[in-house]
Write a protein that holds these residues in place. Structure first.
Motif, short mmCIF file in Angstrom:
data_model
loop_
_atom_site.label_atom_id
_atom_site.label_comp_id
_atom_site.label_asym_id
_atom_site.label_seq_id
_atom_site.Cartn_x
_atom_site.Cartn_y
_atom_site.Cartn_z
N ALA A 140 1.30 -0.98 -0.25
CA ALA A 140 -0.35 -0.11 -0.10
C ALA A 140 0.77 1.30 0.13
O ALA A 140 2.28 1.43 0.98
N TRP A 141 0.38 1.99 -0.86
CA TRP A 141 0.99 3.71 -0.72
C TRP A 141 0.52 4.61 -1.41
O TRP A 141 -0.99 4.19 -2.48
N ALA A 142 1.00 6.08 -1.66
CA ALA A 142 -0.04 6.69 -1.85
C ALA A 142 0.93 7.99 -2.72
O ALA A 142 2.29 8.08 -2.45
N ARG A 143 0.75 8.25 -3.98
CA ARG A 143 1.23 8.94 -5.17
C ARG A 143 1.49 10.69 -4.62
O ARG A 143 0.37 10.86 -3.55
N PRO A 165 -0.52 18.80 0.30
CA PRO A 165 0.00 18.56 0.13
C PRO A 165 0.55 17.23 0.40
O PRO A 165 0.95 17.24 1.23
N LEU A 166 0.53 15.97 -0.82
CA LEU A 166 1.16 13.94 -0.07
C LEU A 166 2.65 14.64 -0.24
O LEU A 166 2.85 14.84 -1.56
N LYS A 167 3.47 15.12 0.47
CA LYS A 167 4.57 14.96 0.36
C LYS A 167 5.51 13.34 0.72
O LYS A 167 4.91 12.56 2.19
N VAL A 168 6.50 13.33 0.31
CA VAL A 168 6.94 12.10 -0.36
C VAL A 168 7.83 11.75 1.32
O VAL A 168 8.45 12.58 2.06
N GLY A 169 8.17 10.99 2.22
CA GLY A 169 8.17 10.36 3.02
C GLY A 169 7.02 10.15 4.59
O GLY A 169 7.35 9.81 5.60
N GLU A 170 5.90 10.93 4.25
CA GLU A 170 5.33 11.34 4.94
C GLU A 170 4.06 10.26 4.90
O GLU A 170 4.35 9.37 4.84
N LYS A 171 3.15 9.56 6.12
CA LYS A 171 2.13 8.66 6.06
C LYS A 171 1.14 8.95 5.95
O LYS A 171 0.85 10.16 6.89
N ILE A 172 0.13 8.91 5.26
CA ILE A 172 -1.24 8.94 5.37
C ILE A 172 -2.09 7.44 5.76
O ILE A 172 -1.76 6.48 6.21
N GLU A 173 -3.62 7.79 6.76
CA GLU A 173 -4.17 6.64 6.70
C GLU A 173 -5.47 6.47 6.04
O GLU A 173 -5.93 7.60 5.51
N VAL A 232 3.68 8.04 1.75
CA VAL A 232 3.76 8.59 0.41
C VAL A 232 4.86 8.61 -0.16
O VAL A 232 5.82 8.56 0.28
N LYS A 233 4.61 8.21 -1.77
CA LYS A 233 5.98 8.02 -2.27
C LYS A 233 5.59 8.31 -3.95
O LYS A 233 4.64 8.53 -3.85
#
Length: 156
Positions: A40-43, A122-130, A151-152
């Motif tokens: 699982a990952w978010a862009r 904004p979704l930033k690389v290295g962060e996490k979301i649920e 987030v990748k």
């Protein structure tokens, strides 16, 4: 004789029903296995972008349906499909996504995915979301599973 009558009533009205309920709940808990959520990952998104996407692979041991999703990072989440037809990319919202028993369903770029609308930031690389995914089984029982996605960058 009076003691035996009281004991008999206690068994039939309290102890036996309690024991049966415990056995039923234990058996049900063992069969209610969660959906396997893999990769699982978010862009990551650009600054000011209000829409994002999440991807993963879903597998379950019996037929089950993804009926909804929610996220702390977005105002709403929709299930989407994307396909190329006659040189034109077509995207559409799906009301639900059936999962067949034992078959992996891949949500990835250019295909099935979860759209995240009205991002909080904004979704930033290295962060996490649920994300919380809602599934319905063949008996109509709805279960919720929460997953944390890193987030990748899009190329990953």
């Amino acid at each position: 004789m009076h003691v035996l009558t009281l004991f008999s009533r206690l068994l039939t009205t309290t102890l036996i029903p309690s024991l049966l309920m415990t056995v039923f709940l234990t058996a049900h808990a063992e069969t209610a296995k969660p959906v396997q959520i893999q990769q699982a990952w978010a862009r990551a998104t650009a600054p000011g972008q209000s829409v994002g996407a999440a991807y993963m692979t879903l597998v379950h041991h019996e037929n089950i349906t993804l009926i909804a999703a929610d996220s702390n990072a977005a105002g709403s989440v929709e299930i989407h499909s994307m396909e190329m037809k006659n040189g034109v990319m077509k995207m559409r919202m799906l009301e639900e996504l059936p999962l067949k028993a034992g078959k992996a369903v891949k949500l990835g770029p250019g295909g099935l995915h979860l759209m995240l609308f009205d991002l909080q930031k904004p979704l930033k690389v290295g962060e996490k979301i649920e994300l919380t995914l809602c599934f319905k089984d063949k008996q109509g029982e709805v279960t919720h599973q929460t997953v944390t996605l890193p987030v990748k960058e899009a190329a990953q």
